[in-house]
Design an enzyme around this catalytic site. Structure first.
Site, PDB file in Angstrom:
ATOM      1  N   GLU A  56       0.831  -1.216   0.000  1.00 40.33           N
ATOM      2  CA  GLU A  56       0.000   0.000   0.000  1.00 40.33           C
ATOM      3  C   GLU A  56       0.860   1.260   0.000  1.00 40.33           C
ATOM      4  O   GLU A  56       0.564   2.235  -0.683  1.00 40.33           O
ATOM      5  CB  GLU A  56      -0.906   0.022   1.239  1.00 40.33           C
ATOM      6  CG  GLU A  56      -1.880  -1.132   1.334  1.00 40.33           C
ATOM      7  CD  GLU A  56      -1.319  -2.314   2.105  1.00 40.33           C
ATOM      8  OE1 GLU A  56      -0.116  -2.638   1.946  1.00 40.33           O
ATOM      9  OE2 GLU A  56      -2.088  -2.925   2.871  1.00 40.33           O
ATOM     10  N   CYS A  90       0.253   1.618   7.397  1.00 40.38           N
ATOM     11  CA  CYS A  90      -0.305   1.995   6.088  1.00 40.38           C
ATOM     12  C   CYS A  90      -1.588   2.796   6.250  1.00 40.38           C
ATOM     13  O   CYS A  90      -1.838   3.733   5.488  1.00 40.38           O
ATOM     14  CB  CYS A  90      -0.542   0.758   5.229  1.00 40.38           C
ATOM     15  SG  CYS A  90       1.012   0.060   4.621  1.00 40.38           S
TER      16      CYS A  90
END
Ligand code: THU
Length: 128
Positions: A56, A90
Site C-alpha cells: 500500500e 499503512c
C-alpha cells in the site's frame, strides 16, 4: 471511474512483483486517485526487517511522487488468498491523502469482492 473488479485485477498482477523472501507473504495493491490515474505497488522486504515497505505504501509513494494528492480507492490482495487489511502504519500513511469517501477494496478466498470506507477502518485518524 474504474470498477472495483478491475482495481482488484491490477492489484493481483502485482503479486508476481512482490519481493518477499523473508515472510513469503506477497501483497499487491492498486490505488485509484481522484485524477483517474491508478498506481500499483507490491511489498518490498529487506534483510533489516524494519526496512520493509508494504504494498500500500509503495503504491502511495508512487502516486504522491507523481503529483497525485487525493486517493479515491485502494484494492489490496495477498497470495494468502483471504482478506488482507492494511496494517496500522499503512492506514496512517493513507489517511494523509484520503478523500472523504476513500474506499478500501478487498477480495476473499472465494473471489468475492468486499469494500469498506476508510472511515470504518480508521475512525478519528490523526491529522495536523
Ligand atoms: N504487508 C503489506 O504489504 N501490507 C500490509 O498491509 C500488511 C503487511 C507485507 C509486509 C511484509 O512484507 C509482509 O506483508 C508480511 O508482513
Amino acid at each position: 471511474m474504474i470498477p472495483d473488479n478491475e482495481l482488484i485485477r491490477a492489484a493481483e498482477e502485482m503479486l508476481d512483483k512482490a519481493y518477499a523472501p523473508y515472510s513469503g507473504f506477497r501483497v499487491g495493491a492498486a490505488l485509484l486517485c481522484a485524477d483517474g490515474r491508478v498506481f500499483t505497488g507490491c511489498n518490498v522486504e529487506n534483510a533489516s526487517y524494519g526496512g520493509t515497505i508494504c504494498a500500500e505504501r509503495t503504491a502511495a509513494l508512487k502516486a504522491v511522487s507523481e503529483g497525485a494528492r487525493e486517493f479515491k480507492a485502494i484494492a489490496i490482495v495477498s497470495g494468502a488468498g483471504d482478506l488482507t487489511f492494511p496494517c496500522g502504519i499503512c492506514r496512517q500513511f493513507l489517511s494523509e491523502f484520503a478523500c472523504d469517501d476513500f474506499r478500501v477494496i478487498l477480495r476473499d478466498k472465494n473471489g468475492n469482492i468486499v469494500s469498506f470506507t476508510f472511515e470504518e477502518l480508521m475512525p478519528h485518524s490523526f491529522k495536523l
